[in-house]
Design an enzyme around this catalytic site. Structure first.
Site, PDB file in Angstrom:
ATOM      1  N   MET A  16       0.839  -1.214   0.000  1.00  0.00           N
ATOM      2  CA  MET A  16       0.000   0.000   0.000  1.00  0.00           C
ATOM      3  C   MET A  16       0.866   1.252   0.000  1.00  0.00           C
ATOM      4  SD  MET A  16      -3.071  -0.982   2.575  1.00  0.00           S
ATOM      5  CE  MET A  16      -3.826  -2.605   2.508  1.00  0.00           C
ATOM      6  N   VAL A  56      10.760   2.517  12.335  1.00  0.00           N
ATOM      7  CA  VAL A  56       9.949   3.648  12.799  1.00  0.00           C
ATOM      8  C   VAL A  56       9.849   3.664  14.336  1.00  0.00           C
ATOM      9  CG1 VAL A  56       7.598   4.626  12.685  1.00  0.00           C
ATOM     10  CG2 VAL A  56       8.772   3.972  10.611  1.00  0.00           C
ATOM     11  N   TYR A 148      -3.600  -8.942  16.405  1.00  0.00           N
ATOM     12  CA  TYR A 148      -3.638  -8.005  15.276  1.00  0.00           C
ATOM     13  C   TYR A 148      -4.904  -7.146  15.349  1.00  0.00           C
ATOM     14  CZ  TYR A 148      -3.847  -6.365  10.403  1.00  0.00           C
ATOM     15  OH  TYR A 148      -3.938  -5.581   9.278  1.00  0.00           O
ATOM     16  N   LYS A 152      -5.382  -3.033  15.756  1.00  0.00           N
ATOM     17  CA  LYS A 152      -6.086  -2.164  14.809  1.00  0.00           C
ATOM     18  C   LYS A 152      -7.239  -1.418  15.491  1.00  0.00           C
ATOM     19  CE  LYS A 152      -3.516  -2.861  11.269  1.00  0.00           C
ATOM     20  NZ  LYS A 152      -2.737  -1.751  10.717  1.00  0.00           N
ATOM     21  N   THR A 183      -1.700  -7.645  -1.291  1.00  0.00           N
ATOM     22  CA  THR A 183      -0.280  -7.347  -1.046  1.00  0.00           C
ATOM     23  C   THR A 183       0.335  -8.589  -0.418  1.00  0.00           C
ATOM     24  OG1 THR A 183      -0.480  -6.602   1.246  1.00  0.00           O
ATOM     25  CG2 THR A 183      -0.923  -4.950  -0.457  1.00  0.00           C
TER      26      THR A 183
HETATM   27  N1  LIG Z   1      -2.906  -6.481   3.075  1.00  0.00           N
HETATM   28  C1  LIG Z   1      -4.064  -6.611   3.702  1.00  0.00           C
HETATM   29  O1  LIG Z   1      -4.865  -7.515   3.438  1.00  0.00           O
HETATM   30  C2  LIG Z   1      -4.456  -5.589   4.744  1.00  0.00           C
HETATM   31  C3  LIG Z   1      -5.803  -5.548   5.152  1.00  0.00           C
HETATM   32  C4  LIG Z   1      -6.187  -4.617   6.101  1.00  0.00           C
HETATM   33  C5  LIG Z   1      -5.242  -3.747   6.621  1.00  0.00           C
HETATM   34  N2  LIG Z   1      -3.933  -3.804   6.212  1.00  0.00           N
HETATM   35  C6  LIG Z   1      -3.004  -2.832   6.794  1.00  0.00           C
HETATM   36  O2  LIG Z   1      -2.520  -1.991   5.780  1.00  0.00           O
HETATM   37  C7  LIG Z   1      -1.203  -1.496   6.111  1.00  0.00           C
HETATM   38  C8  LIG Z   1      -0.261  -1.727   4.945  1.00  0.00           C
HETATM   39  O3  LIG Z   1      -0.189  -3.119   4.717  1.00  0.00           O
HETATM   40  P1  LIG Z   1       0.386  -3.759   3.352  1.00  0.00           P
HETATM   41  O4  LIG Z   1      -0.660  -4.696   2.885  1.00  0.00           O
HETATM   42  O5  LIG Z   1       0.909  -2.698   2.459  1.00  0.00           O
HETATM   43  O6  LIG Z   1       1.567  -4.650   3.967  1.00  0.00           O
HETATM   44  P2  LIG Z   1       3.098  -4.776   3.564  1.00  0.00           P
HETATM   45  O7  LIG Z   1       3.619  -5.892   4.388  1.00  0.00           O
HETATM   46  O8  LIG Z   1       3.224  -4.859   2.080  1.00  0.00           O
HETATM   47  O9  LIG Z   1       3.732  -3.395   4.046  1.00  0.00           O
HETATM   48  C9  LIG Z   1       3.987  -3.094   5.383  1.00  0.00           C
HETATM   49  C10 LIG Z   1       5.301  -2.333   5.451  1.00  0.00           C
HETATM   50  O10 LIG Z   1       5.541  -1.904   6.809  1.00  0.00           O
HETATM   51  C11 LIG Z   1       6.941  -1.960   7.010  1.00  0.00           C
HETATM   52  N3  LIG Z   1       7.271  -2.023   8.420  1.00  0.00           N
HETATM   53  C12 LIG Z   1       6.899  -2.963   9.329  1.00  0.00           C
HETATM   54  N4  LIG Z   1       7.434  -2.671  10.531  1.00  0.00           N
HETATM   55  C13 LIG Z   1       8.141  -1.532  10.382  1.00  0.00           C
HETATM   56  C14 LIG Z   1       8.929  -0.736  11.269  1.00  0.00           C
HETATM   57  N5  LIG Z   1       9.083  -1.069  12.557  1.00  0.00           N
HETATM   58  N6  LIG Z   1       9.527   0.374  10.791  1.00  0.00           N
HETATM   59  C15 LIG Z   1       9.393   0.713   9.477  1.00  0.00           C
HETATM   60  N7  LIG Z   1       8.672   0.003   8.598  1.00  0.00           N
HETATM   61  C16 LIG Z   1       8.049  -1.107   9.041  1.00  0.00           C
HETATM   62  C17 LIG Z   1       7.360  -3.249   6.283  1.00  0.00           C
HETATM   63  O11 LIG Z   1       8.766  -3.261   6.026  1.00  0.00           O
HETATM   64  C18 LIG Z   1       6.512  -3.193   5.031  1.00  0.00           C
HETATM   65  O12 LIG Z   1       7.185  -2.583   3.951  1.00  0.00           O
HETATM   66  C19 LIG Z   1      -0.808  -2.237   7.391  1.00  0.00           C
HETATM   67  O13 LIG Z   1      -1.087  -1.411   8.517  1.00  0.00           O
HETATM   68  C20 LIG Z   1      -1.762  -3.435   7.411  1.00  0.00           C
HETATM   69  O14 LIG Z   1      -1.976  -3.901   8.721  1.00  0.00           O
HETATM   70  C21 LIG Z   1      -3.530  -4.706   5.283  1.00  0.00           C
END
Ligand SMILES: NC(=O)c1ccc[n+]([C@@H]2O[C@H](COP(=O)([O-])OP(=O)(O)OC[C@H]3O[C@@H](n4cnc5c(N)ncnc54)[C@H](O)[C@@H]3O)[C@@H](O)[C@H]2O)c1
Length: 247
Positions: A16, A56, A148, A152, A183
């Site tokens: 994302m 972060v 998780y 959230k 993703t």
């Molecule tokens: N993919 C799904 O189905 C889904 C659904 C609902 C919500 N989300 C939420 O959407 C957001 C983005 O998810 P995504 O699907 O792009 O996942 P993703 O795993 O592709 O991206 C998450 C990113 O966060 C980074 N990250 C994790 N811990 C970190 C830290 N301590 N410092 C810096 N960077 C850090 C990772 O390196 C990764 O690049 C997240 O909050 C996730 O919980 C995802």
């Protein structure tokens, strides 16, 4: 978005995060991307993108980066919290304290820390927009994802608390709840011994009334709206971008 902004994006290297960054750059904004892993961003060639490979949760480093950004641009308009980690579906009795703490730290404490770091600069300008990516699982849970889901839920409550606190400064704070999104994270929500592709098809896809997974671009569209002046009266809200999964 209206005038050109300086936007901080955490989780920049994620599925994302990258789509959000590409859309913001296409709109002419300056983007500061923070992530543990930035390799996915290597193909973006744009002088308006500044990438930092950083945890972060490293408070001192993040504070310094944000201070440097303000010194350089004299503004920080927006923050997008798009980082996060997943949990595989397991019974509560198998969740370790370390796993719980890790989920809370990355998915909640990081938001507290980045908001704390940017808000003084937004207050100076009496304007700002903060968007946090939550999850529809906070209101429409699946079994086995308790830690998780709790993280959230906390992220959404934090948003609402900040929205009321920061409204006098014209700083808007909102959450986006994505549904199952296409993703690399999606596969991490499956049970430990489950077939990932089968679960995606039979569980996640089937759970979306509109019949397709959410794309990173769907989330980027929602972020663009919430950061823009078109949303200037919108704060403390949660936008479900989930194909009806929350219904
Ligand atoms: N993919 C799904 O189905 C889904 C659904 C609902 C919500 N989300 C939420 O959407 C957001 C983005 O998810 P995504 O699907 O792009 O996942 P993703 O795993 O592709 O991206 C998450 C990113 O966060 C980074 N990250 C994790 N811990 C970190 C830290 N301590 N410092 C810096 N960077 C850090 C990772 O390196 C990764 O690049 C997240 O909050 C996730 O919980 C995802």
């Amino acid at each position: 978005m209206d005038d050109k902004q300086v936007v901080i994006v955490t989780g920049a290297g994620g599925g994302m995060g990258k789509a959000i960054i590409e859309q913001l750059l296409a709109q002419g904004h300056t983007v500061i991307g923070l992530d543990l892993s930035i390799t996915a961003l290597a193909d973006i060639k744009d002088d308006s993108l500044h990438i930092y490979e950083v945890n972060v949760l490293d408070e001192a480093r993040v504070k310094q980066i944000i201070q440097d950004v303000y010194t350089q641009y004299n503004r920080i308009d927006s923050l997008v919290n798009a980082l996060g980690i997943a949990q595989s579906a397991i019974p509560i009795e198998d969740v370790s304290i370390e796993q719980w703490d890790q989920l809370m730290n990355v998915n909640v404490k990081s938001i507290f820390m980045t908001v704390k770091a940017v808000v003084p600069y937004m207050k100076k300008k009496k304007k700002g927009a903060i968007v946090t990516i939550g999850s529809i699982s906070a209101v429409r849970p699946r079994p086995g994802l308790q830690a998780y889901i709790a993280s959230k839920g906390a992220a959404e409550s934090l948003t609402r608390g900040l929205a009321i606190e920061l409204a006098p400064f014209q700083i808007r704070v909102n959450t986006i709840h994505p549904g199952p999104a296409d993703t690399q994270m999606l596969s991490q929500f499956t049970a430990v011994d489950a077939d990932v592709e089968q679960t995606k098809e039979e569980v996640f896809l089937q759970s979306v009334p509109l019949g397709r997974l959410v794309t990173p671009n769907d989330i980027a569209n929602a972020v663009s709206y919430l950061l823009s002046d078109a949303a200037s009266i919108v704060t403390g809200t949660t936008l479900h971008v989930d194909g009806g999964r929350g219904l």
